[in-house]
Design a protein around this motif. Structure first.
Motif, PDB file in Angstrom:
ATOM      1  N   LEU A  10       0.955  -1.205   0.072  1.00  0.00           N
ATOM      2  CA  LEU A  10      -0.059   0.085   0.134  1.00  0.00           C
ATOM      3  C   LEU A  10       0.855   1.221  -0.023  1.00  0.00           C
ATOM      4  CD1 LEU A  10      -3.089  -0.963   2.485  1.00  0.00           C
ATOM      5  CD2 LEU A  10      -3.240  -0.485  -0.207  1.00  0.00           C
ATOM      6  N   GLU A  11       1.735   1.066   0.668  1.00  0.00           N
ATOM      7  CA  GLU A  11       2.780   2.277   0.588  1.00  0.00           C
ATOM      8  C   GLU A  11       3.497   2.493  -0.516  1.00  0.00           C
ATOM      9  OE1 GLU A  11       3.786   4.546   3.202  1.00  0.00           O
ATOM     10  OE2 GLU A  11       2.401   3.624   4.256  1.00  0.00           O
ATOM     11  N   LEU A  12       3.787   1.333  -1.362  1.00  0.00           N
ATOM     12  CA  LEU A  12       4.409   1.481  -2.649  1.00  0.00           C
ATOM     13  C   LEU A  12       3.398   2.051  -3.551  1.00  0.00           C
ATOM     14  CD1 LEU A  12       6.539  -1.682  -2.867  1.00  0.00           C
ATOM     15  CD2 LEU A  12       7.246   0.807  -2.746  1.00  0.00           C
ATOM     16  N   ALA A  13       2.017   1.588  -3.390  1.00  0.00           N
ATOM     17  CA  ALA A  13       1.082   2.048  -4.291  1.00  0.00           C
ATOM     18  C   ALA A  13       0.973   3.704  -4.014  1.00  0.00           C
ATOM     19  CB  ALA A  13      -0.164   1.356  -3.953  1.00  0.00           C
ATOM     20  N   LYS A  14       0.703   4.255  -2.913  1.00  0.00           N
ATOM     21  CA  LYS A  14       0.636   5.590  -2.542  1.00  0.00           C
ATOM     22  C   LYS A  14       1.810   6.244  -3.197  1.00  0.00           C
ATOM     23  CE  LYS A  14      -0.605   5.212   2.145  1.00  0.00           C
ATOM     24  NZ  LYS A  14       0.057   5.554   3.492  1.00  0.00           N
ATOM     25  N   LEU A  15       2.944   5.767  -3.296  1.00  0.00           N
ATOM     26  CA  LEU A  15       4.258   6.550  -4.194  1.00  0.00           C
ATOM     27  C   LEU A  15       4.192   6.256  -5.502  1.00  0.00           C
ATOM     28  CD1 LEU A  15       6.480   5.278  -1.384  1.00  0.00           C
ATOM     29  CD2 LEU A  15       5.825   7.592  -1.701  1.00  0.00           C
ATOM     30  N   GLU A  16       3.022   5.542  -6.092  1.00  0.00           N
ATOM     31  CA  GLU A  16       2.892   5.295  -7.366  1.00  0.00           C
ATOM     32  C   GLU A  16       4.161   4.768  -8.217  1.00  0.00           C
ATOM     33  OE1 GLU A  16       1.608   8.996  -9.700  1.00  0.00           O
ATOM     34  OE2 GLU A  16       0.020   9.222  -8.305  1.00  0.00           O
ATOM     35  N   TYR A  17       4.473   3.660  -7.245  1.00  0.00           N
ATOM     36  CA  TYR A  17       5.767   2.730  -7.888  1.00  0.00           C
ATOM     37  C   TYR A  17       5.332   2.021  -8.876  1.00  0.00           C
ATOM     38  CZ  TYR A  17       8.616  -1.380  -7.741  1.00  0.00           C
ATOM     39  OH  TYR A  17       9.258  -2.544  -7.939  1.00  0.00           O
ATOM     40  N   ARG A  18       6.144   2.043  -9.976  1.00  0.00           N
ATOM     41  CA  ARG A  18       5.791   1.257 -11.354  1.00  0.00           C
ATOM     42  C   ARG A  18       7.020   0.258 -11.465  1.00  0.00           C
ATOM     43  NH1 ARG A  18       1.734   2.721 -10.100  1.00  0.00           N
ATOM     44  NH2 ARG A  18       0.040   3.784 -11.518  1.00  0.00           N
ATOM     45  N   PHE A  19       6.920  -0.882 -12.011  1.00  0.00           N
ATOM     46  CA  PHE A  19       8.017  -1.694 -12.405  1.00  0.00           C
ATOM     47  C   PHE A  19       7.810  -2.845 -13.277  1.00  0.00           C
ATOM     48  CE2 PHE A  19      11.492  -5.139 -12.211  1.00  0.00           C
ATOM     49  CZ  PHE A  19      12.519  -4.418 -12.342  1.00  0.00           C
TER      50      PHE A  19
END
Ligand SMILES: C[S@@+](CC[C@H](N)C(=O)[O-])C[C@H]1O[C@@H](n2cnc3c(N)ncnc32)[C@H](O)[C@@H]1O
Length: 307
Positions: A10-19
């Motif tokens: 969820l933290e990564l999603a909030k940071l708009e992480y993409r890979f």
């Protein structure tokens, strides 16, 4: 662990992480060019060694809470999970390199599989993703398709099922997570089977990679036979199988081996090569001495429909 892993994602999603996950060869090449991590993608995608100070506030605690990192002898750290994205959906799977027998797969095949699922635009009452791995196929199907009951995520690998459950929750997709050898552990009616199974001959017989048989085709053949026998004929049932096949002297022995099953079950089907040449380096392995290429193929078989 699953709640903590979900918090991390969820933290990564909030940071708009993409890979986007690449082949192991490409991954190794990219790693050889980079000394250490400078970004979230370096930590969670490329799995490079990192200093906790490069992570945004809260993420280091979330990562430690999930138990998804390990210290390295030089004092830096490494994530023991990899996170890939399909559009805005995040999928946790095994860190690079995936050497363990129970490693949880995600790779370019997953993207090709997902594209085929999205093009299918399926509606189903009860759909099963056989060999779900991270759950990417079933979760995508449920997210973009029209399913009237929770998608069944089935695998023989308990570690894959644990991650698939978290990934489904994160995507807000209702899912039944079931330990199952092909469909043997799945009860009740099934009207759609999707699968991207292992299809290679893997010396280490890793579950995510080894398909068995002369060229790795045995599990794909089983999935076709067992799905055709099991799919609901009254309402109409479908199988969408993405797999890799060894082509020998211009012939496709996998298609030859399933043709009779398709005919006997009076299935309507399409079968197409999506990519003529994948995993070319495998051809150097003893099992592939008679093969000229490995092709990515897509089988879409329908039974019992009012054609
Ligand atoms: C190549 S991975 C694909 C994972 C996922 N479907 C994807 O597209 O990313 C194949 C998966 O099949 C699973 N598997 C292998 N043998 C199986 C079997 N007999 N029954 C069910 N799943 C199996 C493996 O554990 C692994 O998760």
């Amino acid at each position: 662990m699953s709640t903590e892993l979900k918090t991390l994602l969820l933290e990564l999603a909030k940071l708009e992480y993409r890979f986007t996950t690449v082949t192991p060869d490409t991954h190794a090449l990219v790693l050889s060019r980079r000394p250490g991590a400078r970004s979230l993608r370096d930590v969670f995608g490329w799995n490079l060694p990192f200093e906790p100070s490069i992570l945004p506030p809260g993420l280091w605690q979330a990562l430690q809470g999930a138990g998804a990192c390990e210290p390295l002898p030089n004092g830096s750290w490494r994530a023991t999970v990899r996170v890939s994205t399909v559009g805005h959906l995040l999928f946790a799977h095994s860190a690079f390199p995936t050497v363990e027998a129970d490693a949880v797969f995600f790779g370019p095949d997953s993207y090709r599989f997902v594209r085929a699922i999205r093009q299918l635009g399926a509606t189903a009452t009860r759909a099963v993703d056989v060999g779900c791995g991270s759950g990417v196929g079933g979760i995508t199907l449920a997210h973009f398709g029209a399913l009237s009951s929770p998608v069944v995520l089935a695998d023989i690998n308990a570690r894959a099922l644990a991650l698939a459950g978290v990934n489904a929750e994160l995507a807000h997709v209702p899912a039944e997570v079931i330990e199952s050898d092909v469909l043997t552990g799945v009860d009740g009616r099934v009207d759609l089977v999707i699968s991207n199974p292992p299809y290679l001959v893997d010396r280490g017989e890793r579950a995510y990679r080894h398909g068995g048989g002369a060229h790795g085709e045995a599990l794909s053949t089983r999935i076709v036979r067992e799905s055709l026998a099991r799919l609901d004929r009254d309402g109409g049932g479908s199988l969408l199988l993405y797999t890799g096949v060894a082509i020998v002297e211009g012939h496709d022995p996998f298609l030859a081996s399933i043709r009779e099953d398709l005919q006997q079950s009076r299935a309507k089907y399409s079968y197409e090569e999506l990519d003529p040449d994948i995993f070319g380096s495998e051809l150097a392995e003893p099992a592939y001495q008679d093969a000229e290429r490995i092709a990515a193929v897509l089988l879409h078989a329908r039974v019992g429909h009012d054609f």
